[in-house]
Design an enzyme around this catalytic site. Structure first.
Site, PDB file in Angstrom:
ATOM      1  N   TYR A  61     -74.979 -38.591   7.428  1.00 62.87           N
ATOM      2  CA  TYR A  61     -74.568 -37.924   8.727  1.00 62.87           C
ATOM      3  C   TYR A  61     -73.238 -37.626   8.865  1.00 62.87           C
ATOM      4  O   TYR A  61     -71.887 -38.145   7.617  1.00 62.87           O
ATOM      5  CB  TYR A  61     -74.502 -39.339  10.310  1.00 62.87           C
ATOM      6  CG  TYR A  61     -75.657 -38.838  10.463  1.00 62.87           C
ATOM      7  CD1 TYR A  61     -76.328 -40.430  10.143  1.00 62.87           C
ATOM      8  CD2 TYR A  61     -76.137 -38.526  11.372  1.00 62.87           C
ATOM      9  CE1 TYR A  61     -77.949 -41.151  10.606  1.00 62.87           C
ATOM     10  CE2 TYR A  61     -77.273 -39.120  11.889  1.00 62.87           C
ATOM     11  CZ  TYR A  61     -78.051 -40.442  11.418  1.00 62.87           C
ATOM     12  OH  TYR A  61     -79.436 -40.842  12.212  1.00 62.87           O
TER      13      TYR A  61
ATOM     14  N   HIS B 254     -74.572 -43.199  20.241  1.00 61.80           N
ATOM     15  CA  HIS B 254     -74.801 -43.247  19.092  1.00 61.80           C
ATOM     16  C   HIS B 254     -75.132 -44.603  18.635  1.00 61.80           C
ATOM     17  O   HIS B 254     -73.998 -44.660  18.684  1.00 61.80           O
ATOM     18  CB  HIS B 254     -74.788 -41.602  18.767  1.00 61.80           C
ATOM     19  CG  HIS B 254     -75.621 -41.766  16.680  1.00 61.80           C
ATOM     20  ND1 HIS B 254     -77.075 -42.054  17.167  1.00 61.80           N
ATOM     21  CD2 HIS B 254     -75.129 -41.742  15.488  1.00 61.80           C
ATOM     22  CE1 HIS B 254     -77.372 -41.961  15.851  1.00 61.80           C
ATOM     23  NE2 HIS B 254     -76.143 -41.949  15.068  1.00 61.80           N
TER      24      HIS B 254
END
Length: 274
Positions: free
Chosen positions: A33, A81
Protein backbone atom coordinates in the site's frame (compact mmCIF):
# COMPACT_ATOMS: atom_id res chain seq x y z
CA UNK A 1 -20.13 -6.52 -26.80
CA UNK A 2 -19.50 -8.62 -23.70
CA UNK A 3 -19.70 -6.87 -20.34
CA UNK A 4 -18.63 -7.85 -16.85
CA UNK A 5 -21.24 -9.46 -14.64
CA UNK A 6 -22.71 -7.09 -12.06
CA UNK A 7 -23.54 -8.30 -8.56
CA UNK A 8 -25.53 -6.85 -5.67
CA UNK A 9 -23.56 -5.59 -2.68
CA UNK A 10 -25.48 -6.78 0.37
CA UNK A 11 -28.50 -4.61 1.11
CA UNK A 12 -26.98 -1.40 -0.26
CA UNK A 13 -28.79 -1.52 -3.58
CA UNK A 14 -25.44 -1.03 -5.31
CA UNK A 15 -24.51 -3.34 -8.16
CA UNK A 16 -20.79 -3.74 -8.71
CA UNK A 17 -18.82 -5.20 -11.57
CA UNK A 18 -17.51 -8.60 -10.48
CA UNK A 19 -13.95 -7.38 -11.14
CA UNK A 20 -12.63 -4.26 -9.42
CA UNK A 21 -9.47 -2.18 -9.63
CA UNK A 22 -7.03 -2.75 -6.78
CA UNK A 23 -4.73 0.24 -6.39
CA UNK A 24 -1.95 -1.18 -4.20
CA UNK A 25 0.51 -1.49 -7.13
CA UNK A 26 0.40 2.30 -7.50
CA UNK A 27 2.74 2.55 -4.53
CA UNK A 28 5.50 0.65 -2.82
CA UNK A 29 5.04 1.14 0.90
CA UNK A 30 4.20 -1.34 3.70
CA UNK A 31 2.42 -4.44 2.34
CA UNK A 32 2.22 -2.84 -1.10
CA UNK A 33 0.00 0.00 0.00
CA UNK A 34 1.27 3.47 -0.70
CA UNK A 35 1.50 6.36 -3.09
CA UNK A 36 2.55 6.14 -6.70
CA UNK A 37 3.21 8.78 -9.33
CA UNK A 38 -0.49 9.06 -10.05
CA UNK A 39 -1.17 10.10 -6.46
CA UNK A 40 1.98 11.96 -5.49
CA UNK A 41 0.04 14.97 -4.19
CA UNK A 42 -1.82 12.93 -1.59
CA UNK A 43 -0.49 13.13 1.97
CA UNK A 44 0.67 9.92 3.67
CA UNK A 45 -1.75 7.95 5.81
CA UNK A 46 -2.15 9.72 9.14
CA UNK A 47 -1.19 7.62 12.13
CA UNK A 48 -0.56 8.25 15.77
CA UNK A 49 2.83 7.46 17.21
CA UNK A 50 1.43 4.22 18.64
CA UNK A 51 -0.63 3.19 15.64
CA UNK A 52 -3.65 4.15 13.55
CA UNK A 53 -5.91 6.94 14.74
CA UNK A 54 -9.50 5.69 14.88
CA UNK A 55 -10.78 8.51 17.08
CA UNK A 56 -14.07 10.20 16.23
CA UNK A 57 -12.24 13.48 15.67
CA UNK A 58 -9.79 12.00 13.20
CA UNK A 59 -12.45 10.00 11.34
CA UNK A 60 -14.65 13.07 10.99
CA UNK A 61 -11.77 15.21 9.75
CA UNK A 62 -10.57 12.47 7.41
CA UNK A 63 -13.76 12.33 5.34
CA UNK A 64 -13.66 16.09 4.77
CA UNK A 65 -10.03 15.88 3.69
CA UNK A 66 -10.77 12.99 1.35
CA UNK A 67 -13.75 14.69 -0.24
CA UNK A 68 -11.69 17.83 -0.81
CA UNK A 69 -8.91 15.85 -2.50
CA UNK A 70 -11.37 13.87 -4.60
CA UNK A 71 -13.44 16.98 -5.41
CA UNK A 72 -16.62 15.13 -4.47
CA UNK A 73 -19.62 15.93 -2.28
CA UNK A 74 -19.94 12.36 -1.02
CA UNK A 75 -18.53 8.84 -1.42
CA UNK A 76 -20.59 5.72 -1.98
CA UNK A 77 -18.73 3.65 0.61
CA UNK A 78 -16.56 4.93 3.45
CA UNK A 79 -14.26 2.19 4.70
CA UNK A 80 -12.55 2.08 8.06
CA UNK A 81 -9.36 0.30 7.03
CA UNK A 82 -7.05 -2.09 8.90
CA UNK A 83 -9.13 -2.00 12.06
CA UNK A 84 -7.08 -4.78 13.67
CA UNK A 85 -4.30 -2.25 14.21
CA UNK A 86 -6.44 -0.38 16.73
CA UNK A 87 -8.64 -1.32 19.66
CA UNK A 88 -11.69 -3.21 18.41
CA UNK A 89 -13.65 -1.90 21.39
CA UNK A 90 -12.81 1.63 20.22
CA UNK A 91 -13.99 0.69 16.73
CA UNK A 92 -17.30 -0.50 18.19
CA UNK A 93 -17.90 2.29 20.70
CA UNK A 94 -16.28 5.30 19.07
CA UNK A 95 -15.41 4.83 15.41
CA UNK A 96 -18.60 3.19 14.13
CA UNK A 97 -20.87 5.80 15.81
CA UNK A 98 -18.71 8.54 14.24
CA UNK A 99 -19.04 6.88 10.84
CA UNK A 100 -22.81 6.66 11.31
CA UNK A 101 -22.96 10.40 11.93
CA UNK A 102 -20.99 10.95 8.73
CA UNK A 103 -23.48 8.76 6.88
CA UNK A 104 -26.34 10.80 8.32
CA UNK A 105 -24.81 13.99 6.91
CA UNK A 106 -24.83 12.48 3.42
CA UNK A 107 -21.06 12.58 3.03
CA UNK A 108 -21.03 8.78 2.73
CA UNK A 109 -23.88 6.57 1.57
CA UNK A 110 -22.63 3.37 3.18
CA UNK A 111 -20.13 2.30 5.84
CA UNK A 112 -17.57 -0.50 5.59
CA UNK A 113 -14.81 -2.06 7.67
CA UNK A 114 -11.64 -3.67 6.37
CA UNK A 115 -8.94 -5.92 7.76
CA UNK A 116 -6.99 -9.16 7.45
CA UNK A 117 -8.08 -11.40 10.38
CA UNK A 118 -11.60 -12.63 9.69
CA UNK A 119 -12.48 -12.70 13.38
CA UNK A 120 -12.52 -8.90 13.53
CA UNK A 121 -15.70 -8.82 11.47
CA UNK A 122 -17.73 -10.99 13.83
CA UNK A 123 -16.34 -9.09 16.83
CA UNK A 124 -17.56 -5.76 15.48
CA UNK A 125 -20.81 -6.91 13.89
CA UNK A 126 -21.91 -8.80 17.01
CA UNK A 127 -21.42 -5.66 19.11
CA UNK A 128 -23.04 -3.02 16.91
CA UNK A 129 -26.73 -2.47 16.06
CA UNK A 130 -27.99 -4.03 12.81
CA UNK A 131 -27.31 -1.78 9.84
CA UNK A 132 -24.36 -0.04 11.47
CA UNK A 133 -21.98 -1.63 8.96
CA UNK A 134 -23.08 -2.12 5.36
CA UNK A 135 -19.98 -3.71 3.81
CA UNK A 136 -16.84 -5.60 4.76
CA UNK A 137 -13.69 -5.80 2.67
CA UNK A 138 -11.58 -8.89 3.28
CA UNK A 139 -8.29 -9.65 1.58
CA UNK A 140 -6.14 -12.73 1.02
CA UNK A 141 -8.88 -15.04 2.28
CA UNK A 142 -10.58 -16.03 -0.96
CA UNK A 143 -7.92 -17.42 -3.24
CA UNK A 144 -6.81 -20.89 -4.26
CA UNK A 145 -4.39 -21.14 -1.35
CA UNK A 146 -6.74 -19.65 1.25
CA UNK A 147 -10.53 -19.79 0.98
CA UNK A 148 -11.29 -19.29 4.68
CA UNK A 149 -13.70 -16.45 3.89
CA UNK A 150 -16.23 -18.97 2.60
CA UNK A 151 -17.00 -20.07 6.18
CA UNK A 152 -17.96 -16.49 7.07
CA UNK A 153 -20.26 -15.84 4.11
CA UNK A 154 -23.48 -17.26 5.67
CA UNK A 155 -22.90 -15.19 8.81
CA UNK A 156 -22.25 -12.00 6.83
CA UNK A 157 -25.35 -12.61 4.72
CA UNK A 158 -27.44 -13.06 7.86
CA UNK A 159 -26.23 -9.65 8.99
CA UNK A 160 -27.18 -8.08 5.67
CA UNK A 161 -23.56 -7.12 5.05
CA UNK A 162 -22.13 -6.98 1.54
CA UNK A 163 -18.80 -8.66 0.84
CA UNK A 164 -15.84 -7.38 -1.16
CA UNK A 165 -12.77 -9.58 -1.46
CA UNK A 166 -9.34 -8.34 -2.45
CA UNK A 167 -6.02 -9.87 -3.43
CA UNK A 168 -7.07 -13.05 -5.25
CA UNK A 169 -3.38 -13.46 -6.13
CA UNK A 170 -2.47 -13.51 -2.42
CA UNK A 171 -0.35 -10.36 -2.61
CA UNK A 172 1.81 -11.84 -5.35
CA UNK A 173 2.07 -15.46 -4.20
CA UNK A 174 -0.03 -16.69 -7.12
CA UNK A 175 1.96 -15.02 -9.89
CA UNK A 176 4.80 -16.05 -12.18
CA UNK A 177 7.06 -13.40 -10.65
CA UNK A 178 6.30 -14.45 -7.09
CA UNK A 179 5.73 -12.25 -4.03
CA UNK A 180 7.83 -9.23 -3.01
CA UNK A 181 10.55 -9.73 -0.41
CA UNK A 182 8.43 -8.20 2.36
CA UNK A 183 5.64 -10.77 1.95
CA UNK A 184 4.83 -12.22 5.40
CA UNK A 185 3.97 -15.76 4.22
CA UNK A 186 6.02 -18.69 5.47
CA UNK A 187 8.77 -20.17 3.32
CA UNK A 188 6.67 -23.35 3.02
CA UNK A 189 3.74 -21.40 1.58
CA UNK A 190 5.94 -19.41 -0.77
CA UNK A 191 7.59 -22.60 -2.04
CA UNK A 192 4.24 -24.31 -2.63
CA UNK A 193 2.91 -21.34 -4.58
CA UNK A 194 6.12 -21.19 -6.61
CA UNK A 195 5.69 -24.88 -7.46
CA UNK A 196 2.08 -24.28 -8.49
CA UNK A 197 3.08 -21.37 -10.71
CA UNK A 198 5.81 -23.46 -12.33
CA UNK A 199 3.34 -26.28 -12.95
CA UNK A 200 0.97 -23.90 -14.74
CA UNK A 201 3.80 -22.48 -16.80
CA UNK A 202 4.90 -25.97 -17.88
CA UNK A 203 1.38 -26.49 -19.23
CA UNK A 204 1.44 -23.19 -21.09
CA UNK A 205 -0.94 -21.59 -18.57
CA UNK A 206 -0.74 -18.62 -16.23
CA UNK A 207 -1.43 -19.19 -12.53
CA UNK A 208 -2.71 -15.64 -12.10
CA UNK A 209 -5.51 -16.28 -14.57
CA UNK A 210 -6.73 -19.46 -12.90
CA UNK A 211 -6.39 -17.81 -9.46
CA UNK A 212 -8.46 -14.81 -10.50
CA UNK A 213 -11.12 -16.98 -12.11
CA UNK A 214 -11.30 -19.16 -9.00
CA UNK A 215 -12.02 -16.10 -6.86
CA UNK A 216 -14.62 -14.81 -9.31
CA UNK A 217 -16.65 -18.03 -9.25
CA UNK A 218 -18.38 -17.32 -5.93
CA UNK A 219 -21.32 -15.05 -6.69
CA UNK A 220 -21.93 -14.32 -3.00
CA UNK A 221 -18.89 -12.04 -3.19
CA UNK A 222 -19.96 -8.82 -4.89
CA UNK A 223 -16.62 -7.93 -6.42
CA UNK A 224 -13.01 -9.09 -6.48
CA UNK A 225 -10.36 -6.39 -6.26
CA UNK A 226 -7.09 -7.22 -8.01
CA UNK A 227 -4.03 -5.01 -8.29
CA UNK A 228 -3.33 -3.72 -11.79
CA UNK A 229 -0.49 -1.41 -12.77
CA UNK A 230 -0.78 -1.24 -16.55
CA UNK A 231 -3.41 -1.16 -19.30
CA UNK A 232 -2.14 -4.58 -20.37
CA UNK A 233 -2.93 -6.06 -16.96
CA UNK A 234 -6.39 -4.50 -17.03
CA UNK A 235 -7.04 -6.10 -20.42
CA UNK A 236 -5.74 -9.48 -19.25
CA UNK A 237 -7.88 -9.47 -16.11
CA UNK A 238 -11.04 -8.35 -17.91
CA UNK A 239 -10.43 -11.05 -20.54
CA UNK A 240 -10.03 -13.65 -17.78
CA UNK A 241 -13.28 -12.55 -16.16
CA UNK A 242 -15.19 -12.61 -19.44
CA UNK A 243 -13.64 -15.98 -20.28
CA UNK A 244 -14.94 -17.40 -17.01
CA UNK A 245 -18.48 -16.30 -17.93
CA UNK A 246 -18.33 -17.76 -21.44
CA UNK A 247 -16.06 -20.78 -21.18
CA UNK A 248 -15.72 -21.52 -17.48
CA UNK A 249 -12.53 -22.31 -15.60
CA UNK A 250 -10.02 -24.98 -16.58
CA UNK A 251 -11.20 -27.56 -14.03
CA UNK A 252 -8.33 -29.97 -14.67
CA UNK A 253 -5.69 -27.28 -14.09
CA UNK A 254 -7.53 -25.95 -11.05
CA UNK A 255 -7.62 -29.41 -9.49
CA UNK A 256 -3.88 -29.85 -10.12
CA UNK A 257 -3.06 -26.48 -8.54
CA UNK A 258 -5.32 -27.20 -5.56
CA UNK A 259 -3.53 -30.52 -5.06
CA UNK A 260 -0.14 -28.80 -4.99
CA UNK A 261 -1.38 -26.19 -2.51
CA UNK A 262 -3.39 -28.58 -0.29
CA UNK A 263 -0.59 -28.99 2.34
CA UNK A 264 -0.56 -25.22 2.94
CA UNK A 265 -4.31 -24.58 2.49
CA UNK A 266 -5.59 -21.68 4.63
CA UNK A 267 -2.17 -21.21 6.20
CA UNK A 268 -2.18 -17.88 8.03
CA UNK A 269 0.58 -15.31 8.16
CA UNK A 270 3.13 -15.41 11.01
CA UNK A 271 2.13 -14.22 14.48
CA UNK A 272 1.80 -10.45 14.61
CA UNK A 273 0.40 -10.30 11.09
CA UNK A 274 -2.64 -12.44 11.78
Amino acid sequence: MATLERRELGNTGLKLGCLGFGASPLGNVLWGYGLGDGARELPPRVERADGFDFSAERVTRSIDESLARLKLDYVDILHCHDIEFGSLDQIVNVTIPALQKIRETGKARFIGITGLPLEIFTYVLDRTPPGSVDVILSYCHYSINDSALIDWLPYLKSKGVGVISASPLAMGLLTDNGPPEWHPASLELKDACRDAAAHCKEKGKNISKVALQYSLMNKEIATILVGMNSPKQVEENVTAALGLSSLGIDQELLHEVETILEPVKNQTWPSGIQ
